[in-house]
Write an enzyme that holds these catalytic residues in place. Structure first.
Site, mmCIF file in Angstrom:
data_model
loop_
_atom_site.group_PDB
_atom_site.id
_atom_site.type_symbol
_atom_site.label_atom_id
_atom_site.label_comp_id
_atom_site.label_asym_id
_atom_site.label_seq_id
_atom_site.Cartn_x
_atom_site.Cartn_y
_atom_site.Cartn_z
ATOM 1 C CB SER A 81 -0.947 -0.029 1.134
ATOM 2 O OG SER A 81 -0.363 -0.331 2.280
ATOM 3 C CE LYS A 83 -7.660 0.783 0.823
ATOM 4 N NZ LYS A 83 -6.677 -0.230 1.857
ATOM 5 C CG HIS A 114 -4.104 -0.919 -2.324
ATOM 6 N ND1 HIS A 114 -4.549 0.295 -2.397
ATOM 7 C CD2 HIS A 114 -3.599 -1.072 -0.848
ATOM 8 C CE1 HIS A 114 -4.365 0.908 -1.324
ATOM 9 N NE2 HIS A 114 -3.768 0.429 -0.527
HETATM 10 C C1 LIG Z 1 -6.852 -0.312 3.491
HETATM 11 C C2 LIG Z 1 -6.171 -1.805 3.502
HETATM 12 C C3 LIG Z 1 -6.525 -2.379 4.443
HETATM 13 C C4 LIG Z 1 -7.814 -2.100 5.303
HETATM 14 O O1 LIG Z 1 -9.024 -1.914 4.517
HETATM 15 P P1 LIG Z 1 -10.205 -1.159 5.214
HETATM 16 O O2 LIG Z 1 -11.301 -1.410 4.446
HETATM 17 O O3 LIG Z 1 -9.850 0.226 4.926
HETATM 18 O O4 LIG Z 1 -10.215 -1.382 6.758
HETATM 19 C C5 LIG Z 1 -6.309 -3.847 4.549
HETATM 20 N N1 LIG Z 1 -5.035 -4.129 3.759
HETATM 21 C C6 LIG Z 1 -4.609 -3.196 3.032
HETATM 22 C C7 LIG Z 1 -3.328 -3.934 2.119
HETATM 23 C C8 LIG Z 1 -4.959 -2.094 2.936
HETATM 24 O O5 LIG Z 1 -4.377 -1.304 1.933
#
Ligand SMILES: *Cc1c(COP(=O)(O)O)cnc(C)c1O
Length: 386
Positions: free
Chosen positions: A174, A241, A210
């Site tokens: 991320s 996302k 992602h």
């Molecule tokens: C954003 C993210 C999460 C968490 O997801 P949310 O729905 O925002 O809680 C978990 N793992 C990764 C790699 C992320 O980028």
């Protein structure tokens, strides 16, 4: 009690601050009544404001009300929850799927559910914080391997004795936007699983937060690498996302998901997400299954941005996806560049330790950005030295 450490945080330029929008979230945002082009969102396809997504949520509010009242197991879920799980499993090519309230709660729920006291977890050193916390909550031993280093991973797995081993990795990291060597990791796990006497004694757990909606025509990292979703692979992904909605899922074999449903505490002891949120996720999923043009646009925009940034001399820190971090030197300089961008009407956050080791400006390009939006970013970055 907190004032001293807070002063120290401020002195180190590490004090975090929340900014509140007075506009929807999209390629343009407004903060304190000032307009910016937004390069900070994970809404990769611009679906958070798609009319079909909004309509579907509104329709579900009329039909199911707002709050869901209880956890799924106490009847907090509706038929929409089941429909989303069915559609998600089909999309991911797995037998089954289970909805979680967020990616954070998926990782902190699934990992302790699949890893017990006799397990050893092998975790990439740059895995997301929610994976790290999931590992900490489990009773398993955790072995951290060097970022994307499959050679070291293999050595560590071979010399470790355990009833069950679990490899855990982000598919797209991320902060750097690079991709895990999943083909190598898959082949390693596959060959060890076929040799061991107990079948499937190595599990592979992939965080596709992602990658969902971004890689493999939206299907995620396994589709990107052409890897079959074996029964010893469990994936999680988010609706929050690229799908522009909220919440997350775990997907895998029927037995794996049944086990997770019976053991993941963040699922069992938490109120189900509202039906309107689920309806928005269903709508977003339908949109990307039907039409991949937004995904194509996302990658075109990503390619254009990377080309321009590298010709300006910026180091994009190994990015392979629409997450593009540029190297900006120390914390002070990074903040200075971030402020410069703000003055030019560009919102791209400075990311500092302890979130990352090396300070940076993290840019996320989306399908909603216009050619002019990207030009403005490049122009603003062109007027500071890389
Ligand atoms: C954003 C993210 C999460 C968490 O997801 P949310 O729905 O925002 O809680 C978990 N793992 C990764 C790699 C992320 O980028």
């Amino acid at each position: 009690m907190f004032s001293e450490p807070l002063i120290r945080l401020k002195e180190k330029n590490l004090m975090r601050e929340i900014k509140n929008r007075n506009s929807p979230q999209g390629s343009r945002i407004s903060i304190d009544r000032k307009n910016y082009i937004n390069f900070s969102s994970n809404d990769y396809l611009g679906l958070a404001n798609h009319p079909y997504v909004l309509e579907s949520a509104q329709k579900a509010i009329k039909e199911f009300g707002f709050g869901s009242g209880a956890s799924r197991l106490l009847c907090g879920g509706s038929i929409l929850h089941a429909e989303l799980e069915k559609k998600t499993a089909k999309f991911k090519g797995t037998e089954s799927a289970l909805i979680f309230n967020s990616g954070y709660s998926a990782n902190t729920g699934v990992i302790p559910a699949i890893a017990d006291k006799g397990s050893v977890i092998f975790s990439d050193e740059l895995n997301h914080a929610s994976i790290i916390d999931g590992c900490r909550l489990s009773k398993a031993r955790v072995v951290v391997y060097k970022h994307k280093n499959t050679y070291q991973l293999e050595r560590l797995i071979r010399k470790t004795k355990a009833r069950q081993k679990i490899v855990v990795t982000d598919s797209v990291f991320s902060m750097d936007g690079d991709i895990a060597p999943l083909k190598d990791i898959y082949e390693l796990c596959s060959s060890l699983n076929s040799k061991l006497l107990t079948p499937n004694s190595i599990l592979l757990y992939i965080d596709d937060a992602h990658a969902t909606g971004v890689l493999g025509n939206g299907k995620g990292s396994l589709a990107h690498f052409g890897i079959k979703p074996e029964p010893w692979i469990i994936q999680m992904g988010t609706f929050s996302k690229a799908l522009g909605s909220f919440g997350a899922f775990a997907a895998g074999s029927k037995d794996a998901i049944a086990w997770i449903m019976n053991n993941a505490r963040s699922f069992i002891f938490s109120t189900a997400p509202p039906s309107c949120v689920i309806a928005a996720s269903i709508a977003a999923l339908e949109l990307i299954i039907k039409d991949t043009s937004l995904i194509k646009k996302l990658w075109l925009n990503r390619g254009k941005t990377v080309k321009e940034l590298t010709s300006l001399g910026y180091d994009i820190m190994g990015s392979e996806t629409p997450i593009i971090s540029i190297k900006t030197g120390d914390v002070k300089r990074t903040l200075k560049i971030s402020r410069h961008l703000l003055n030019k009407g560009i919102f791209a956050p400075a990311i500092r330790p302890p979130t990352v080791k090396e300070p940076r400006i993290r840019i996320t390009v989306t399908a909603a950005h216009t050619a002019e939006n990207i030009e403005r970013l490049i122009k603003a970055l062109g007027s500071v030295k890389p």
